[in-house]
Design an enzyme around this catalytic site. Structure first.
Site, mmCIF file in Angstrom:
data_model
loop_
_atom_site.group_PDB
_atom_site.id
_atom_site.type_symbol
_atom_site.label_atom_id
_atom_site.label_comp_id
_atom_site.label_asym_id
_atom_site.label_seq_id
_atom_site.Cartn_x
_atom_site.Cartn_y
_atom_site.Cartn_z
ATOM 1 C CB ILE A 135 31.744 -24.286 7.434
ATOM 2 C CG1 ILE A 135 33.073 -24.938 7.069
ATOM 3 C CG2 ILE A 135 31.953 -22.835 7.799
ATOM 4 C CD1 ILE A 135 33.778 -24.253 5.905
ATOM 5 C CG ASP A 136 26.601 -26.873 7.232
ATOM 6 O OD1 ASP A 136 26.655 -27.055 8.458
ATOM 7 O OD2 ASP A 136 25.793 -26.115 6.673
ATOM 8 C CE LYS A 137 30.396 -35.501 3.367
ATOM 9 N NZ LYS A 137 29.665 -36.778 3.308
ATOM 10 C CB THR A 139 29.667 -25.132 3.579
ATOM 11 O OG1 THR A 139 28.239 -25.231 3.555
ATOM 12 C CG2 THR A 139 30.078 -23.685 3.422
ATOM 13 N NE ARG A 236 22.829 -26.383 3.780
ATOM 14 C CZ ARG A 236 23.073 -27.600 4.257
ATOM 15 N NH1 ARG A 236 23.942 -27.781 5.251
ATOM 16 N NH2 ARG A 236 22.434 -28.642 3.752
#
Length: 300
Positions: A135-137, A139, A236
């Protein structure tokens, strides 16, 4: 010596680097392992363009899960579940999942190397030991981490087969209508900005997000989103695509009036079949305090 992984091919005519290109291992990693002799077919070295035959025996010797440049760091982990096969970790907002240019320390992998020592899957090589998905930084939320190669392959296959339940909560700009729906739009690299992803018709991958509004505010909406696929920045990008970017998103939102430190997006629920016992397991982690603070501001 790293434990070998054995696969029996069940297809005919597919290139070996494409056949092994599942979520557990990128195509570039497969090609590198083939070139280094870490992948054999029927006991013999092979090439990236080798076309498999049904019944071919593929043996994979993973890279070592770390090297001298990736150091274990004593960083606290919020572990939701752990056994000898896997972990479920609740990643905080702001933490990078694995080392990459510009982020070689203070990542989730650095913390996992300290906590698990050598007990991490080596399938994804020296930079991503144990990492089944990302998962993104900015998130927050739940991630699966594999300790063994067998667990890694099982979990990756479940992700590929869309049997892993991945539910997110987010707060988006504007009033999302209809209240419930499906976004089916392919995602690829944004041709005008290589840092971003976008809904594009070519050089893209099939992407599907199910959403449902759970709360309306004056000019914002709280949503439950369920991933059918797992593309980079999928929620997103899809929310921006329908005109309601996730609030605080530094790449896709129009403004950031509440000065959020990142997108209001949290991986709340993950469900999967345990790779060893076969038991279905599901875990939930509530959003961080920053979500509560934002909701209070929106309500006021």
């Amino acid at each position: 010596m790293m434990e070998k992984i054995t696969l029996i091919c069940n297809e005919n005519g597919i290139r070996i680097d494409k056949y092994i290109n599942i979520d557990a291992m990128t195509r570039a990693t497969v090609q590198r392992l083939i070139e280094s002799g870490n992948i054999t077919v029927n006991g013999k070295p092979t090439k990236n363009n080798y076309k498999l035959k049904q019944g071919d025996c593929i043996e994979i010797t993973p890279e070592k899960p770390r090297d001298a440049n990736i150091e274990p760091e004593n960083i606290p982990l919020d572990i939701v579940y752990e056994d000898e096969h896997l972990l479920v970790v609740n990643k905080p907002q702001g933490m990078v999942v694995h080392p990459a240019p510009g982020n070689y320390n203070k990542t989730l992998v650095n913390a996992l190397l300290y906590h698990c020592k050598d007990n991490l899957s080596g399938i994804n090589g020296v930079l991503r030991p144990g990492i089944v998905h990302r998962i993104d930084k900015d998130t927050s939320g739940l991630l699966l981490v594999a300790k063994t190669n067998e667990a890694h392959l099982s979990l990756s296959e479940q992700i590929q087969n869309k049997s892993v339940k991945r539910e997110y909560v987010c707060i988006c700009e504007g009033i999302v209508k209809p209240k419930k729906g499906i976004i089916d739009a392919p995602i690829g690299r944004d041709p005008s900005n290589r840092l971003k992803m976008a809904v594009v018709p070519i050089n893209s991958k099939h992407a599907v997000t199910h959403f449902e509004v759970t709360q309306y505010f004056k000019n914002a909406s709280k949503l439950r989103c369920v991933l059918e696929t797992g593309r980079t920045h999928q929620i997103r990008v899809h929310m921006q695509y329908i005109g309601h970017p996730v609030m605080g998103d530094p790449l896709y939102a129009r403004t950031n009036p509440y000065k959020l430190s990142g997108q209001a997006l949290h991986a709340k629920i993950i469900g999967f079949e345990h790779p060893h016992s076969g038991e279905y397991m599901e875990f939930c982690a509530e959003p961080p305090k920053s979500f509560e603070d934002l909701i209070k501001k929106l309500n006021s």
